[in-house]
Design an enzyme around this catalytic site. Structure first.
Site, PDB file in Angstrom:
ATOM      1  N   ASP A   1      42.121  38.203  56.413  1.00 50.01           N
ATOM      2  CA  ASP A   1      41.917  37.782  55.028  1.00 50.01           C
ATOM      3  C   ASP A   1      43.057  38.414  54.209  1.00 50.01           C
ATOM      4  O   ASP A   1      43.620  39.446  54.610  1.00 50.01           O
ATOM      5  CB  ASP A   1      40.560  38.304  54.553  1.00 50.01           C
TER       6      ASP A   1
ATOM      7  N   TYR B   1      43.365  38.681  50.182  1.00 44.75           N
ATOM      8  CA  TYR B   1      43.070  39.421  48.950  1.00 44.75           C
ATOM      9  C   TYR B   1      41.909  40.391  49.151  1.00 44.75           C
ATOM     10  O   TYR B   1      40.813  39.997  49.528  1.00 44.75           O
ATOM     11  CB  TYR B   1      42.775  38.450  47.803  1.00 44.75           C
TER      12      TYR B   1
ATOM     13  N   SER C   1      43.399  32.477  54.198  1.00 43.59           N
ATOM     14  CA  SER C   1      43.009  32.896  52.855  1.00 43.59           C
ATOM     15  C   SER C   1      42.631  31.718  51.980  1.00 43.59           C
ATOM     16  O   SER C   1      43.084  30.590  52.180  1.00 43.59           O
ATOM     17  CB  SER C   1      44.185  33.645  52.228  1.00 43.59           C
ATOM     18  N   ASN C   2      41.822  32.041  50.976  1.00 36.24           N
ATOM     19  CA  ASN C   2      41.528  31.077  49.919  1.00 36.24           C
ATOM     20  C   ASN C   2      42.750  30.831  49.043  1.00 36.24           C
ATOM     21  O   ASN C   2      42.782  29.871  48.274  1.00 36.24           O
ATOM     22  CB  ASN C   2      40.392  31.615  49.043  1.00 36.24           C
TER      23      ASN C   2
ATOM     24  N   ARG D   1      37.960  39.425  39.233  1.00 37.71           N
ATOM     25  CA  ARG D   1      37.784  39.201  40.674  1.00 37.71           C
ATOM     26  C   ARG D   1      36.404  38.596  40.974  1.00 37.71           C
ATOM     27  O   ARG D   1      36.272  37.669  41.763  1.00 37.71           O
ATOM     28  CB  ARG D   1      37.983  40.519  41.421  1.00 37.71           C
TER      29      ARG D   1
HETATM   30  C1  LAC Z   1      41.077  35.516  50.420  1.00 38.39           C
HETATM   31  C2  LAC Z   1      40.289  36.130  49.305  1.00 38.39           C
HETATM   32  C3  LAC Z   1      39.261  35.321  48.714  1.00 38.39           C
HETATM   33  O1  LAC Z   1      40.620  34.531  51.009  1.00 38.39           O
HETATM   34  O2  LAC Z   1      39.843  37.373  49.614  1.00 38.39           O
HETATM   35  O3  LAC Z   1      42.194  35.986  50.666  1.00 38.39           O
END
Ligand code: LAC
Length: 222
Positions: free
Chosen positions: A9, A11, A117-118, A40
């Site tokens: 991941d 973030y 990641s998103n 956040r």
């Molecule tokens: C990601 C965040 C949402 O997907 O943490 O990187």
């Protein structure tokens, strides 16, 4: 090798979303920390709500929209320039100190490393380049933008299986976000939860396979 790939991941796991608090504090004195937390929280909530609505707005826009909501909540009057400066700061988030060391050790073993990641592709490319991770990760930057639905929806995690050509049980998924660790476990990955916030495990009917305090514990486990 039990795990053929490690998928991270971004973030909160590699990059510290709260490293913008100082910039927020410069713009809105005394409110940086609170704004950062609210921002956040709303950012994540919006991704989940949009996905439940069957809608998709990319993470760059969601990040701006949730910042405006956080500013309204705390009565912070903002200019378009301030929003733009914060958007830029988000592309230059600091990497957590343990991430660089762990990634360079993990990169030596011939195992595939990726980010899932998103984040919108342009945000991910920027933050990865800014932190000098381009050489290690640039070919495997996977964004949910390709499927237009956010984690923890299964199609988002499936991107890693398809892109890496490895079955889910041979992928180790690494996240500091408890909800993401639960989603990844539910999907079928072997999950490493980096419990940066010293939080309890989410009560969602699935538990991470491993609970670590820092990314530096990861190389010894894989
Ligand atoms: C990601 C965040 C949402 O997907 O943490 O990187």
């Amino acid at each position: 090798m039990r795990l053929s790939a490690l998928v991270f991941d971004a973030y909160g796991t590699l990059f510290d979303v709260h490293s913008v608090a100082r910039k927020l504090d410069e713009l809105f004195p005394g409110k940086g920390t609170q704004l950062s937390q609210l921002w956040r929280g709303k950012q994540l909530e919006y991704t989940w709500l949009l996905s439940l609505m069957g809608r998709y707005i990319d993470f760059d826009q969601v990040t701006s929209d949730s910042l405006r909501f956080a500013c309204h909540t705390l009565d912070c009057a903002y200019s378009e320039e301030a929003l733009e400066a914060l958007r830029a700061a988000y592309r230059q988030l600091a990497m957590f100190p343990d991430a660089a060391g762990a990634l360079s050790l993990l990169g030596q073993g011939g195992r595939q490393l990726a980010i899932l990641s998103n984040g919108a592709p342009r945000m991910l490319e920027a933050v990865v380049e800014h932190n000098g991770l381009g050489g290690l990760l640039a070919r495997n930057l996977l964004s949910v933008d390709a499927v237009k639905i956010y984690k923890p929806s299964p199609p988002a995690y499936r991107l890693a299986v398809e892109h890496l050509g490895v079955s889910a049980d041979r992928i180790g998924f690494v996240s500091s976000n408890g909800w993401d660790a639960a989603g990844a476990k539910s999907f079928g990955f072997e999950v490493f939860w980096i419990n940066r916030g010293r939080m309890p495990v989410e009560e969602l009917g699935v538990r991470p396979d491993h609970v670590l305090n820092t990314l530096m514990e990861l190389p010894a486990l894989v």
